[in-house]
Structure formats: structure tokens, C-alpha cells
Design a protein around this motif. Structure first.
Motif, PDB file in Angstrom:
ATOM      1  N   HIS A 134     -39.119   2.115  17.333  1.00 25.12           N
ATOM      2  CA  HIS A 134     -40.382   1.140  16.934  1.00 25.12           C
ATOM      3  C   HIS A 134     -40.022  -0.054  18.907  1.00 25.12           C
ATOM      4  O   HIS A 134     -40.454   0.303  19.665  1.00 25.12           O
ATOM      5  CB  HIS A 134     -40.596  -0.362  16.351  1.00 25.12           C
ATOM      6  N   GLY A 170     -39.063   2.269  26.017  1.00 25.70           N
ATOM      7  CA  GLY A 170     -40.034   2.759  27.278  1.00 25.70           C
ATOM      8  C   GLY A 170     -40.212   3.030  27.635  1.00 25.70           C
ATOM      9  O   GLY A 170     -40.324   3.041  28.773  1.00 25.70           O
ATOM     10  N   ARG A 171     -41.745   2.119  26.674  1.00 23.47           N
ATOM     11  CA  ARG A 171     -42.941   2.180  27.908  1.00 23.47           C
ATOM     12  C   ARG A 171     -42.616   0.755  28.559  1.00 23.47           C
ATOM     13  O   ARG A 171     -43.685   1.364  30.042  1.00 23.47           O
ATOM     14  CB  ARG A 171     -43.826   1.539  26.404  1.00 23.47           C
ATOM     15  N   LEU A 172     -41.699  -0.084  28.309  1.00 19.94           N
ATOM     16  CA  LEU A 172     -41.224  -1.138  29.822  1.00 19.94           C
ATOM     17  C   LEU A 172     -40.809  -0.410  30.803  1.00 19.94           C
ATOM     18  O   LEU A 172     -40.924  -0.560  32.074  1.00 19.94           O
ATOM     19  CB  LEU A 172     -40.323  -1.934  29.053  1.00 19.94           C
ATOM     20  N   ASP A 204     -39.348   2.288  20.803  1.00 17.64           N
ATOM     21  CA  ASP A 204     -40.491   2.808  21.858  1.00 17.64           C
ATOM     22  C   ASP A 204     -41.415   2.088  22.664  1.00 17.64           C
ATOM     23  O   ASP A 204     -41.736   2.033  23.868  1.00 17.64           O
ATOM     24  CB  ASP A 204     -41.874   3.186  20.579  1.00 17.64           C
ATOM     25  N   TRP A 205     -41.385   0.704  22.547  1.00 14.92           N
ATOM     26  CA  TRP A 205     -41.509  -0.236  23.242  1.00 14.92           C
ATOM     27  C   TRP A 205     -40.533  -0.608  24.737  1.00 14.92           C
ATOM     28  O   TRP A 205     -41.317  -0.410  25.889  1.00 14.92           O
ATOM     29  CB  TRP A 205     -40.945  -1.707  22.608  1.00 14.92           C
ATOM     30  N   VAL A 245     -41.217   2.841  31.302  1.00 14.46           N
ATOM     31  CA  VAL A 245     -42.022   3.238  32.551  1.00 14.46           C
ATOM     32  C   VAL A 245     -43.124   2.599  33.589  1.00 14.46           C
ATOM     33  O   VAL A 245     -43.424   2.766  34.762  1.00 14.46           O
ATOM     34  CB  VAL A 245     -43.553   4.301  31.965  1.00 14.46           C
ATOM     35  N   ARG A 246     -44.064   1.596  32.935  1.00 12.96           N
ATOM     36  CA  ARG A 246     -44.694   0.635  33.680  1.00 12.96           C
ATOM     37  C   ARG A 246     -43.621  -0.116  35.147  1.00 12.96           C
ATOM     38  O   ARG A 246     -44.261  -0.139  35.915  1.00 12.96           O
ATOM     39  CB  ARG A 246     -44.979  -0.216  32.242  1.00 12.96           C
ATOM     40  N   TRP A 247     -42.009  -0.332  34.570  1.00  7.23           N
ATOM     41  CA  TRP A 247     -40.960  -0.602  35.670  1.00  7.23           C
ATOM     42  C   TRP A 247     -41.028  -0.022  36.899  1.00  7.23           C
ATOM     43  O   TRP A 247     -41.308   0.033  37.806  1.00  7.23           O
ATOM     44  CB  TRP A 247     -39.759  -1.166  35.038  1.00  7.23           C
ATOM     45  N   ASP A 248     -40.876   1.650  36.657  1.00  8.04           N
ATOM     46  CA  ASP A 248     -41.232   2.863  37.138  1.00  8.04           C
ATOM     47  C   ASP A 248     -42.413   3.054  38.071  1.00  8.04           C
ATOM     48  O   ASP A 248     -41.936   2.656  39.446  1.00  8.04           O
ATOM     49  CB  ASP A 248     -40.700   4.177  35.950  1.00  8.04           C
ATOM     50  N   GLU A 249     -43.487   2.464  37.243  1.00  4.78           N
ATOM     51  CA  GLU A 249     -44.366   3.117  37.779  1.00  4.78           C
ATOM     52  C   GLU A 249     -44.835   1.856  39.012  1.00  4.78           C
ATOM     53  O   GLU A 249     -45.080   1.591  39.980  1.00  4.78           O
ATOM     54  CB  GLU A 249     -45.841   2.812  36.962  1.00  4.78           C
TER      55      GLU A 249
END
Length: 79
Positions: free
Chosen positions: A45, A51-53, A48-49, A55-59
């Protein structure tokens, strides 16, 4: 011929020790795998958290980068 027999005996003993160590290692690995690990679930978990973080920074960085280039393009074209 005695020396040759002694060497063979030593090699056989060393091979037996190696096999016993390998068997013990395999037993410990099987034992470790059979124990349920709540830490593994938590780690999943957390990764996973993370990785999602990322991705948001990259966007966000891509959006800023695109905005910067649009502004630079508008500035150089005069529009």
C-alpha cells in the motif's frame, strides 16, 4: 594410494557439509515464506501510494512545462 583415499574422504565430507547447509537454507526459506507478513501488505500500500503521488507530480510538472512553452511561443511570435 592412502593419500588419494584421504582426499576423496575430505571431499566427500565437504560435499556433505555443503549439502546440509543448502538443505538448512532451503528449510529456512520455506519457513519464512509460510509466515504471513502484514508488513508486506503495508509495504504494498505504501508503494502504491508513492507511485500515485509520483504520477500526480509528473502530471503537474508536464502541465507547467507545457504552459511555459506556450508562453514562450506566444512571446516570440508576438501573439
Amino acid at each position: 594410494m592412502f593419500y588419494h583415499d584421504w582426499i576423496l574422504t575430505q571431499l566427500a565430507q565437504e560435499r556433505r557439509r555443503d549439502l546440509m547447509q543448502q538443505l538448512e537454507h532451503d528449510r529456512l526459506v520455506r519457513e519464512a515464506r509460510s509466515i504471513p507478513s502484514p508488513q508486506g501488505h503495508t509495504l504494498y500500500h505504501m508503494l502504491d501510494w508513492m507511485g500515485r503521488l509520483l504520477v500526480r507530480w509528473d502530471e503537474r510538472l508536464q502541465a507547467r512545462h507545457a504552459l511555459y512553452h506556450r508562453q514562450a511561443f506566444t512571446h516570440t511570435t508576438g501573439g
